[in-house]
Design a protein around this motif. Structure first.
Motif, PDB file in Angstrom:
ATOM      1  N   MET A 148      40.713 -15.001 -73.797  1.00  0.00           N
ATOM      2  CA  MET A 148      39.178 -14.877 -73.370  1.00  0.00           C
ATOM      3  C   MET A 148      38.236 -15.626 -73.950  1.00  0.00           C
ATOM      4  SD  MET A 148      40.144 -12.352 -71.347  1.00  0.00           S
ATOM      5  CE  MET A 148      38.439 -11.582 -70.773  1.00  0.00           C
ATOM      6  N   ALA A 149      37.445 -16.303 -73.252  1.00  0.00           N
ATOM      7  CA  ALA A 149      36.394 -17.122 -73.681  1.00  0.00           C
ATOM      8  C   ALA A 149      35.178 -16.257 -73.482  1.00  0.00           C
ATOM      9  CB  ALA A 149      36.036 -18.289 -72.666  1.00  0.00           C
ATOM     10  N   VAL A 150      34.277 -16.284 -74.583  1.00  0.00           N
ATOM     11  CA  VAL A 150      32.917 -15.469 -74.753  1.00  0.00           C
ATOM     12  C   VAL A 150      31.984 -16.468 -75.051  1.00  0.00           C
ATOM     13  CG1 VAL A 150      31.821 -13.617 -76.096  1.00  0.00           C
ATOM     14  CG2 VAL A 150      34.336 -13.938 -76.295  1.00  0.00           C
ATOM     15  N   SER A 151      30.725 -16.377 -74.222  1.00  0.00           N
ATOM     16  CA  SER A 151      29.658 -17.094 -74.125  1.00  0.00           C
ATOM     17  C   SER A 151      28.419 -15.877 -74.052  1.00  0.00           C
ATOM     18  CB  SER A 151      29.759 -17.821 -72.810  1.00  0.00           C
ATOM     19  OG  SER A 151      30.575 -18.629 -72.691  1.00  0.00           O
ATOM     20  N   CYS A 152      27.187 -16.769 -74.767  1.00  0.00           N
ATOM     21  CA  CYS A 152      26.137 -15.921 -74.846  1.00  0.00           C
ATOM     22  C   CYS A 152      25.206 -16.095 -73.408  1.00  0.00           C
ATOM     23  CB  CYS A 152      25.312 -16.468 -76.115  1.00  0.00           C
ATOM     24  SG  CYS A 152      23.986 -15.308 -76.577  1.00  0.00           S
ATOM     25  N   LEU A 153      24.713 -14.940 -73.276  1.00  0.00           N
ATOM     26  CA  LEU A 153      23.661 -15.138 -71.951  1.00  0.00           C
ATOM     27  C   LEU A 153      22.204 -15.108 -72.541  1.00  0.00           C
ATOM     28  CD1 LEU A 153      25.817 -12.520 -69.526  1.00  0.00           C
ATOM     29  CD2 LEU A 153      25.650 -15.242 -69.538  1.00  0.00           C
ATOM     30  N   PHE A 154      21.316 -15.952 -72.203  1.00  0.00           N
ATOM     31  CA  PHE A 154      20.181 -16.049 -72.597  1.00  0.00           C
ATOM     32  C   PHE A 154      19.295 -16.928 -71.835  1.00  0.00           C
ATOM     33  CE2 PHE A 154      22.174 -19.464 -74.918  1.00  0.00           C
ATOM     34  CZ  PHE A 154      21.138 -20.560 -74.781  1.00  0.00           C
ATOM     35  N   GLU A 178      38.184 -15.042 -68.468  1.00  0.00           N
ATOM     36  CA  GLU A 178      39.610 -15.449 -68.908  1.00  0.00           C
ATOM     37  C   GLU A 178      40.157 -16.547 -68.140  1.00  0.00           C
ATOM     38  OE1 GLU A 178      44.102 -13.513 -68.646  1.00  0.00           O
ATOM     39  OE2 GLU A 178      42.442 -12.551 -67.749  1.00  0.00           O
ATOM     40  N   PRO A 179      39.704 -17.763 -68.741  1.00  0.00           N
ATOM     41  CA  PRO A 179      39.797 -19.092 -68.094  1.00  0.00           C
ATOM     42  C   PRO A 179      41.130 -19.575 -68.106  1.00  0.00           C
ATOM     43  CG  PRO A 179      39.306 -19.579 -70.421  1.00  0.00           C
ATOM     44  CD  PRO A 179      39.463 -17.907 -70.200  1.00  0.00           C
ATOM     45  N   LEU A 239      32.581 -23.040 -67.204  1.00  0.00           N
ATOM     46  CA  LEU A 239      32.124 -21.642 -67.958  1.00  0.00           C
ATOM     47  C   LEU A 239      30.552 -21.912 -68.251  1.00  0.00           C
ATOM     48  CD1 LEU A 239      34.794 -20.794 -70.185  1.00  0.00           C
ATOM     49  CD2 LEU A 239      34.451 -19.861 -68.130  1.00  0.00           C
ATOM     50  N   GLU A 240      30.228 -23.217 -68.451  1.00  0.00           N
ATOM     51  CA  GLU A 240      28.863 -23.329 -69.175  1.00  0.00           C
ATOM     52  C   GLU A 240      27.705 -23.246 -67.951  1.00  0.00           C
ATOM     53  OE1 GLU A 240      27.563 -24.013 -72.019  1.00  0.00           O
ATOM     54  OE2 GLU A 240      29.450 -23.966 -73.218  1.00  0.00           O
ATOM     55  N   PRO A 241      28.068 -23.987 -66.835  1.00  0.00           N
ATOM     56  CA  PRO A 241      26.991 -23.925 -65.695  1.00  0.00           C
ATOM     57  C   PRO A 241      27.008 -22.428 -65.247  1.00  0.00           C
ATOM     58  CG  PRO A 241      28.803 -25.019 -64.957  1.00  0.00           C
ATOM     59  CD  PRO A 241      28.821 -25.155 -66.413  1.00  0.00           C
ATOM     60  N   LEU A 242      28.269 -21.713 -65.336  1.00  0.00           N
ATOM     61  CA  LEU A 242      28.383 -20.290 -64.920  1.00  0.00           C
ATOM     62  C   LEU A 242      27.463 -19.240 -65.812  1.00  0.00           C
ATOM     63  CD1 LEU A 242      31.918 -19.884 -63.809  1.00  0.00           C
ATOM     64  CD2 LEU A 242      30.221 -19.808 -62.374  1.00  0.00           C
ATOM     65  N   ARG A 243      27.635 -19.619 -66.928  1.00  0.00           N
ATOM     66  CA  ARG A 243      26.788 -18.969 -67.760  1.00  0.00           C
ATOM     67  C   ARG A 243      25.367 -19.119 -67.683  1.00  0.00           C
ATOM     68  NH1 ARG A 243      24.076 -20.100 -72.836  1.00  0.00           N
ATOM     69  NH2 ARG A 243      25.001 -22.236 -72.917  1.00  0.00           N
ATOM     70  N   PHE A 244      24.940 -20.418 -67.286  1.00  0.00           N
ATOM     71  CA  PHE A 244      23.589 -20.719 -67.082  1.00  0.00           C
ATOM     72  C   PHE A 244      22.981 -19.981 -65.841  1.00  0.00           C
ATOM     73  CE2 PHE A 244      24.100 -24.899 -69.580  1.00  0.00           C
ATOM     74  CZ  PHE A 244      23.623 -24.494 -70.526  1.00  0.00           C
TER      75      PHE A 244
END
Length: 770
Positions: free
Chosen positions: A538-544, A556-557, A565-570
């Protein structure tokens, strides 16, 4: 969760960093092979403002992710300290590692006293580079572009440079030592080095990215790497073999580093101190003035092979598979690679080296390569390996053919194989472009959903419902109870609970019942919403967004979609920001209106981009069909006469073969221009694929269809007459005019026009010469 399966925490900077991404891929493979769970925390850089000035000022928010790494959530931790802490001093590095002292730790690409570490053999590898420049090339005036003076890799490589210079009784001059930041944006540093040392013969860069910046400076000054100045990099980044000229570097396999780090981490005890070094290999290319065979390809000259031996073929197959593909292919893919490599080895052994002339077998050999390329290319992370495979086998088996003529034929075949590989690589890039379009479409879809929903009732699962299209098996949004403001790193305190607002598994996305949403943060990855009996990464990213923090995006990539994952997070952060703003609408009404307008403009921009063909500047297939069908459905067009036409460029392959693909692209642009001039400003024109175009136009009457054909013929003649190109651009047109009714089906009209196109192509122009 399987009993005894460990939860490995992997801390990296960001997926856009190619080194960090390769380390991550290697670590993922190791976790899969060893049947362990892995949780990847892309928490950014400590003191991120020093990494890249163009970064958003709020990147420090990513660092809060590291707070979730504790003994309740993970059993051991691998820390990519070399990138995360590349701009902090030793004291701050130790303070950062001390956060995780409750579990076994291994530091990657940097070492710290009191902790286990794994890194490249920088001193040994970098010494080989400098020794090659001095001993083999005879250069003595050598400058160095170092990394940050706080980075252990950079310090080790500088010390290796000094050690070799001292061993050769060469002066170590401060004006020949400059410091970059391990990124390609080091132009100013290189300019200063050249200005201070006008007689410099060679520059060694402490990584390949900085060499990219050096190449820009050399081009600006008219210096040719490999001719006017020797240039060396380090790491053998994927782009190094594509630079012009190709960059001499040291292969430091980041994927292997990641793989080994996980294997070693599972062996060490808490607070155990040990140092593990991974060997590197010098790869000499044209930036040093030559193309000497090195690395794996060079082993072909010494490999002992026995023709027609039942044991020799699998042994050679294993040698190639292990040597080239082991660290760049997952375990499932490795068996496919081995099967195809063995087939190719058998072909050389039984068909090429049978004592008979080679010439007549070359087409079959090239066909074998084409089949193998198609099988292997999608499952390996390094496309250069296919070139290495072809070169290795050519060198090896050229020793076992009968005559010099046969050897020459094999090397000519190698050139054709390289062409085939290049074509398939380009196709893969096009596929990646399509994947990028899917990503853009999903991001646009998220925006559209947010804008079209009743904000007061929005349910977050709609943000995740398209994730499977990107290969993300499962994902979730785990939100704070309320967004919090974080002005600086010291402001943030980990909450006791968070809430699973949305879950996606495969094609399904749901919002859990409220009584199942609460998550105990102290044991975050054992909650019922994330738990599973199967192994997972699992990859965990911060949402801000800005100073406001919303929670976490957990996905789960696979190996191919990490950068998505980066642009999706943004985009998810942007959506959550919109939701947050709506919830506060009475206080910030003006800000909400501005934010919605920006989202609408972004949506319109992405929608327009997704419908355009970049090469010809007409619609792409999607844009054409959407627009044409919209005109057919319009009430004001009912009863009007319309025409659909297929325009198929003649002889595109001949233009490509005779004049090159750049001229092929030019001819396609000319076809688009002819159609636009002939059809008028109201016509809908699109490139449907390859050399095929579509036209939809409203007519005054049925007779106008013939007039349009005449205009196309005249305009084709006019533009070819004005063109200075030696070839003649022409097209065949099939068309069908019809009255628009409520029952009109565009697909049926297209099928009739396609039949007409088949007839028209029987009399097409066959020559491309004027």
């Amino acid at each position: 969760m399987k009993k005894n399966r460990k939860r490995i925490g992997l801390l990296i900077s960001e997926y856009y960093d190619s080194f960090a991404r390769e380390v991550c891929i290697g670590a993922m493979r190791a976790a899969e092979d060893l049947d362990q769970d892995m949780f990847i925390f892309s928490g950014g850089y400590l003191k991120s403002t020093y990494v890249d000035a163009s970064k958003n000022a709020y990147e420090y928010q990513n660092n809060f992710l590291y707070e979730f790494v504790n003994e309740q959530n993970v059993d051991c931790v691998a820390v990519l300290l070399g990138t995360i802490a590349s701009h902090v001093d030793e004291e701050e590095k130790l303070a950062f590692l001390k956060r995780f002292d409750s579990v076994p730790i291994i530091s990657i690409a940097d070492k710290a006293p009191g902790y286990a570490s794994i890194a490249f053999n920088n001193i040994g590898g970098f010494k080989k580079e400098v020794e090659y420049v001095i001993d083999t090339l005879g250069k003595k005036e050598i400058g160095i572009v170092c990394g940050p003076d706080t980075n252990a890799d950079a310090i080790a490589r500088l010390e290796a440079y000094k050690e070799v210079m001292r061993a050769h009784d060469l002066p170590i001059l401060e004006e020949r030592i400059v410091y970059g930041n391990f990124s390609e944006y080091c132009d100013t540093v290189v300019e200063g080095l050249l200005d201070a040392n006008p007689g410099l013969e060679a520059i060694v860069f402490c990584n390949d990215h900085m060499a990219l910046g050096g190449y820009r400076v050399f081009e600006k000054r008219g210096l040719r790497p490999g001719q006017d100045i020797v240039v060396v990099g380090f790491d053998d980044a994927p782009f190094a073999a594509l630079m012009n000229p190709r960059l001499t570097t040291t292969k430091a396999d980041a994927a292997e580093l990641g793989y080994r780090s996980i294997k070693e981490l599972l062996k060490i005890e808490k607070n155990e101190e040990k140092e593990i070094l991974v060997d590197t290999t010098l790869v000499v290319r044209e930036s040093c003035g030559g193309n000497k065979l090195t690395g794996f390809v060079n082993t072909a000259e010494k490999y002992e092979y026995t023709l027609h031996s039942a044991k020799a073929i699998p042994k050679l197959t294993d040698h190639i598979t292990e040597g080239l593909f082991h660290n760049h292919t997952d375990i499932g893919g490795l068996s496919i690679v081995r099967e195809n490599v063995e087939r190719l080895v058998r072909f050389y052994d039984r068909r090429i080296c049978d004592g008979k002339p080679v010439k007549d077998k070359i087409p079959m050999l090239i066909d074998e390569y084409r089949m193998i390329i198609v099988e292997i290319l999608p499952i390996t992370t390094q496309r250069q390996l296919l070139f290495d495979l072809a070169e290795f086998l050519t060198i090896l088996f050229s020793r076992y053919v009968s005559t010099d003529e046969d050897r020459n034929e094999l090397y000519l075949a190698l050139s054709e194989c390289f062409k085939s590989i290049s074509v398939e690589v380009e196709r893969c890039r096009n596929n990646e472009g399509r994947e990028g379009n899917i990503l853009n479409w999903i991001m646009m879809d998220i925006t559209r959903d947010i804008l079209s929903e009743d904000m007061s009732r929005i349910r977050m699962h709609i943000l995740l419902r398209k994730m499977e299209m990107l290969g993300i098996h499962s994902s979730s949004i785990i939100a704070l109870k309320k967004p919090i403001q974080c002005a600086t790193v010291g402001d943030w305190k980990m909450p006791k609970q968070m809430y699973v607002r949305a879950i996606q598994v495969g094609s399904e996305a749901v919002t859990p019942p409220k009584n199942q949403q609460k998550v105990d943060v102290s044991n975050f990855f054992s909650n019922s919403n994330l738990d599973s009996n199967r192994r997972r990464t699992m990859a965990v990213s911060c949402l801000f967004s800005g100073r406001e923090q919303y929670g976490l995006f957990v996905a789960e990539p696979n190996y191919d979609n990490l950068t998505a994952l980066e642009p999706l997070r943004f985009q998810i952060s942007s959506a959550l920001q919109t939701i947050s703003l709506v919830e506060q609408k009475e206080e910030i009404a003006d800000k909400l209106e501005e934010n919605l307008q920006e989202l609408k403009e972004t949506n319109a921009f992405l929608d327009e981009v997704s419908k355009s063909d970049e090469l010809t500047e007409v619609y792409n297939r999607r844009g054409f069909l959407v627009t044409a069908k919209k005109l057919i459905r319009a009430k004001e067009n009912q009863g009007r006469i319309a025409m659909f036409g297929y325009a198929d460029m003649n002889n595109l392959k001949l233009v490509n073969d005779q004049f090159g693909h750049e001229e092929g692209d030019n001819s396609l642009r000319m076809v688009a221009s002819i159609l636009k001039e002939s059809m008028g400003k109201d016509a809908i024109i699109g490139r449907l694929g390859g050399d095929e175009f579509g036209v939809f136009v409203l007519l005054k009457n049925m007779e106008e269809e013939k007039e349009i054909r005449a205009r196309v013929r005249d305009e084709t003649g006019r533009q070819n007459g004005e063109s200075e190109k030696p070839y003649y651009v022409s097209m065949s047109i099939g068309s069908h005019a019809f009255p628009i009714t409520a029952d009109t089906n565009l697909d049926d009209m297209m099928a009739i026009a396609d039949d007409d196109l088949y007839v028209q192509k029987q009399s097409k122009r066959t020559s491309i010469w004027k």
